[in-house]
Design an enzyme around this catalytic site. Structure first.
Site, PDB file in Angstrom:
ATOM      1  CE  LYS A  13      -1.993  -1.227   3.925  1.00  0.00           C
ATOM      2  NZ  LYS A  13      -1.340  -2.526   4.203  1.00  0.00           N
ATOM      3  NE  ARG A  88      -5.105  -1.370   9.659  1.00  0.00           N
ATOM      4  CZ  ARG A  88      -3.972  -0.905   9.110  1.00  0.00           C
ATOM      5  NH1 ARG A  88      -3.906   0.269   8.577  1.00  0.00           N
ATOM      6  NH2 ARG A  88      -2.910  -1.664   9.116  1.00  0.00           N
ATOM      7  NE  ARG A 127       7.632  -1.976   6.354  1.00  0.00           N
ATOM      8  CZ  ARG A 127       6.323  -2.071   6.462  1.00  0.00           C
ATOM      9  NH1 ARG A 127       5.545  -1.590   5.514  1.00  0.00           N
ATOM     10  NH2 ARG A 127       5.794  -2.647   7.498  1.00  0.00           N
ATOM     11  NE  ARG A 161       5.584   0.007  10.275  1.00  0.00           N
ATOM     12  CZ  ARG A 161       4.514  -0.223   9.534  1.00  0.00           C
ATOM     13  NH1 ARG A 161       4.432   0.298   8.315  1.00  0.00           N
ATOM     14  NH2 ARG A 161       3.519  -0.941   9.988  1.00  0.00           N
ATOM     15  NE  ARG A 172       1.851  -4.783  11.015  1.00  0.00           N
ATOM     16  CZ  ARG A 172       3.069  -4.602  10.491  1.00  0.00           C
ATOM     17  NH1 ARG A 172       4.150  -4.967  11.138  1.00  0.00           N
ATOM     18  NH2 ARG A 172       3.185  -4.038   9.304  1.00  0.00           N
TER      19      ARG A 172
HETATM   20  P1  AP5 Z   1       4.813  -1.551   1.914  1.00  0.00           P
HETATM   21  O1  AP5 Z   1       4.423  -0.812   0.698  1.00  0.00           O
HETATM   22  O2  AP5 Z   1       5.545  -0.825   2.985  1.00  0.00           O
HETATM   23  O3  AP5 Z   1       3.550  -2.340   2.505  1.00  0.00           O
HETATM   24  P2  AP5 Z   1       2.218  -1.806   3.207  1.00  0.00           P
HETATM   25  O4  AP5 Z   1       1.062  -2.455   2.540  1.00  0.00           O
HETATM   26  O5  AP5 Z   1       2.222  -0.318   3.281  1.00  0.00           O
HETATM   27  O6  AP5 Z   1       2.421  -2.499   4.610  1.00  0.00           O
HETATM   28  P3  AP5 Z   1       2.314  -1.918   6.084  1.00  0.00           P
HETATM   29  O7  AP5 Z   1       3.117  -2.846   6.941  1.00  0.00           O
HETATM   30  O8  AP5 Z   1       2.644  -0.464   6.135  1.00  0.00           O
HETATM   31  O9  AP5 Z   1       0.821  -2.135   6.371  1.00  0.00           O
HETATM   32  P4  AP5 Z   1       0.137  -2.183   7.723  1.00  0.00           P
HETATM   33  O10 AP5 Z   1      -1.259  -2.155   7.291  1.00  0.00           O
HETATM   34  O11 AP5 Z   1       0.511  -3.328   8.580  1.00  0.00           O
HETATM   35  O12 AP5 Z   1       0.740  -0.923   8.514  1.00  0.00           O
HETATM   36  P5  AP5 Z   1       0.174   0.528   8.809  1.00  0.00           P
HETATM   37  O13 AP5 Z   1       1.317   1.452   8.850  1.00  0.00           O
HETATM   38  O14 AP5 Z   1      -0.947   0.836   7.907  1.00  0.00           O
HETATM   39  O15 AP5 Z   1       5.695  -2.815   1.434  1.00  0.00           O
HETATM   40  C1  AP5 Z   1       6.343  -3.663   2.381  1.00  0.00           C
HETATM   41  C2  AP5 Z   1       7.773  -3.978   1.885  1.00  0.00           C
HETATM   42  O16 AP5 Z   1       7.694  -4.794   0.710  1.00  0.00           O
HETATM   43  C3  AP5 Z   1       8.590  -2.740   1.478  1.00  0.00           C
HETATM   44  O17 AP5 Z   1       9.916  -2.895   1.893  1.00  0.00           O
HETATM   45  C4  AP5 Z   1       8.496  -2.698  -0.064  1.00  0.00           C
HETATM   46  O18 AP5 Z   1       9.688  -2.174  -0.635  1.00  0.00           O
HETATM   47  C5  AP5 Z   1       8.318  -4.169  -0.415  1.00  0.00           C
HETATM   48  N1  AP5 Z   1       7.406  -4.347  -1.546  1.00  0.00           N
HETATM   49  C6  AP5 Z   1       6.267  -3.639  -1.827  1.00  0.00           C
HETATM   50  N2  AP5 Z   1       5.661  -4.084  -2.942  1.00  0.00           N
HETATM   51  C7  AP5 Z   1       6.429  -5.131  -3.380  1.00  0.00           C
HETATM   52  C8  AP5 Z   1       6.333  -6.008  -4.512  1.00  0.00           C
HETATM   53  N3  AP5 Z   1       5.325  -5.912  -5.400  1.00  0.00           N
HETATM   54  N4  AP5 Z   1       7.296  -6.971  -4.640  1.00  0.00           N
HETATM   55  C9  AP5 Z   1       8.325  -7.064  -3.718  1.00  0.00           C
HETATM   56  N5  AP5 Z   1       8.470  -6.252  -2.663  1.00  0.00           N
HETATM   57  C10 AP5 Z   1       7.535  -5.297  -2.485  1.00  0.00           C
HETATM   58  O19 AP5 Z   1      -0.394   0.348  10.268  1.00  0.00           O
HETATM   59  C11 AP5 Z   1       0.472   0.120  11.362  1.00  0.00           C
HETATM   60  C12 AP5 Z   1      -0.322   0.034  12.647  1.00  0.00           C
HETATM   61  O20 AP5 Z   1      -0.988   1.285  12.901  1.00  0.00           O
HETATM   62  C13 AP5 Z   1      -1.452  -1.001  12.676  1.00  0.00           C
HETATM   63  O21 AP5 Z   1      -0.978  -2.275  13.034  1.00  0.00           O
HETATM   64  C14 AP5 Z   1      -2.402  -0.388  13.735  1.00  0.00           C
HETATM   65  O22 AP5 Z   1      -1.899  -0.606  15.025  1.00  0.00           O
HETATM   66  C15 AP5 Z   1      -2.290   1.094  13.437  1.00  0.00           C
HETATM   67  N6  AP5 Z   1      -3.282   1.561  12.430  1.00  0.00           N
HETATM   68  C16 AP5 Z   1      -2.996   2.116  11.209  1.00  0.00           C
HETATM   69  N7  AP5 Z   1      -4.123   2.455  10.554  1.00  0.00           N
HETATM   70  C17 AP5 Z   1      -5.163   2.092  11.377  1.00  0.00           C
HETATM   71  C18 AP5 Z   1      -6.565   2.160  11.239  1.00  0.00           C
HETATM   72  N8  AP5 Z   1      -7.151   2.666  10.136  1.00  0.00           N
HETATM   73  N9  AP5 Z   1      -7.317   1.687  12.271  1.00  0.00           N
HETATM   74  C19 AP5 Z   1      -6.750   1.192  13.388  1.00  0.00           C
HETATM   75  N10 AP5 Z   1      -5.417   1.093  13.581  1.00  0.00           N
HETATM   76  C20 AP5 Z   1      -4.620   1.540  12.577  1.00  0.00           C
HETATM   77 MG    MG Z   2       2.339   1.085   4.861  1.00  0.00          MG
END
Ligand code: AP5
Ligand code: MG
Ligand code: ZN
Length: 215
Positions: A13, A88, A127, A161, A172
């Site tokens: 994402k 979410r 990452r 992170r 997660r």
């Molecule tokens: P990346 O693009 O960073 O993946 P992502 O989908 O953004 O993954 P996240 O870990 O950020 O998602 P998340 O939902 O767990 O975390 P968030 O910050 O939203 O890609 C990952 C890696 O793979 C990178 O190194 C990239 O280079 C590589 N990559 C990407 N695409 C690739 C491909 N096609 N092929 C190979 N490699 C690839 O949330 C964190 C925390 O915040 C949650 O756990 C929760 O506690 C809280 N939170 C956030 N939003 C909410 C909400 N709306 N409600 C409640 N709690 C929330």
């Molecule tokens: Mg992300």
């Protein structure tokens, strides 16, 4: 255009949002980034949510929806938005509809990145991001052009992170399966859901999203 990027942790994402910002001048609203900023700044809110985030559980609907509200209000009407990691839960999906309507916006597309869970742990533990500008990298899949130097800003400082470890990733993923995946049918019923193969390499995923948005 206003879109949601949906998918489990590590689906890509943030990576795809970064490309949409660069290629289309859209604005990325990532609740994960907003919450991490609060946590790192040590605000009251940051201290309250730290334990929840570090455990990989979801922060309350009220907190994340109010962060989106604040950020959405600041944008110009002509700026397209990418919602990354929000909504979410079903309650957040309802709040987003209300917030968009209040800001005179509508939701155009929801992009679901379809990925194989086994690959996600490898993506997440490899990452890292630039500590200065936030650009995202990966030990194996997306290395900087010059080792140790950010492509975007030239900084040599990188960070990882606190929740990017195998155990927290499993929590997660379970949160995603239990609370987030069930909102997908809402958007499917509205006819705005696009499914993209998130297992392809980064440029192919980006091209597939671009093609779907331009349809
Ligand atoms: P990346 O693009 O960073 O993946 P992502 O989908 O953004 O993954 P996240 O870990 O950020 O998602 P998340 O939902 O767990 O975390 P968030 O910050 O939203 O890609 C990952 C890696 O793979 C990178 O190194 C990239 O280079 C590589 N990559 C990407 N695409 C690739 C491909 N096609 N092929 C190979 N490699 C690839 O949330 C964190 C925390 O915040 C949650 O756990 C929760 O506690 C809280 N939170 C956030 N939003 C909410 C909400 N709306 N409600 C409640 N709690 C929330
Ligand atoms: Mg992300
Ligand atoms: Zn940088």
């Amino acid at each position: 255009m206003n879109i949601i990027l949906l998918g489990p942790p590590g689906a890509g994402k943030g990576t795809q949002a970064e490309l949409l910002v660069a290629n289309r001048g859209m604005v990325q609203l990532s609740t994960g980034d907003m919450l991490r900023a609060e946590k790192n700044a040590g605000t009251d809110l940051g201290n309250r949510i730290k334990t929840v985030m570090d455990a990989g559980e979801l922060v309350s609907d009220e907190i994340v929806s109010s962060l989106i509200d604040e950020n959405l209000k600041r944008l110009r009407p002509d700026q397209g938005v990418i919602f990354d990691g929000y909504p979410r839960t079903a309650a957040q999906a309802g709040s987003l509809d209300e917030l968009l309507a209040a800001n005179g916006r509508k939701l155009d597309r929801v992009v679901e990145l379809e990925v194989d869970e086994d690959a996600l742990v490898e993506r997440i533990v490899g990452r890292y991001t630039c500590a200065k500008c936030g650009a995202g990298y990966h030990d194996k899949f997306k290395q900087p052009k010059v080792a140790g130097t950010c492509d975007v800003c030239g900084s040599h400082d990188f960070k990882r992170r606190a929740d990017d470890n195998e155990e927290t990733v499993r929590t997660r993923m379970a949160e995603y399966r239990g609370k987030t995946a069930p909102i997908i049918p809402i958007y499917e019923a509205r006819g705005i859901l696009i499914r993209v193969d998130g297992m392809a390499d980064i440029d192919h995923v980006s091209a597939a999203i671009a093609a779907a948005l331009d349809e």
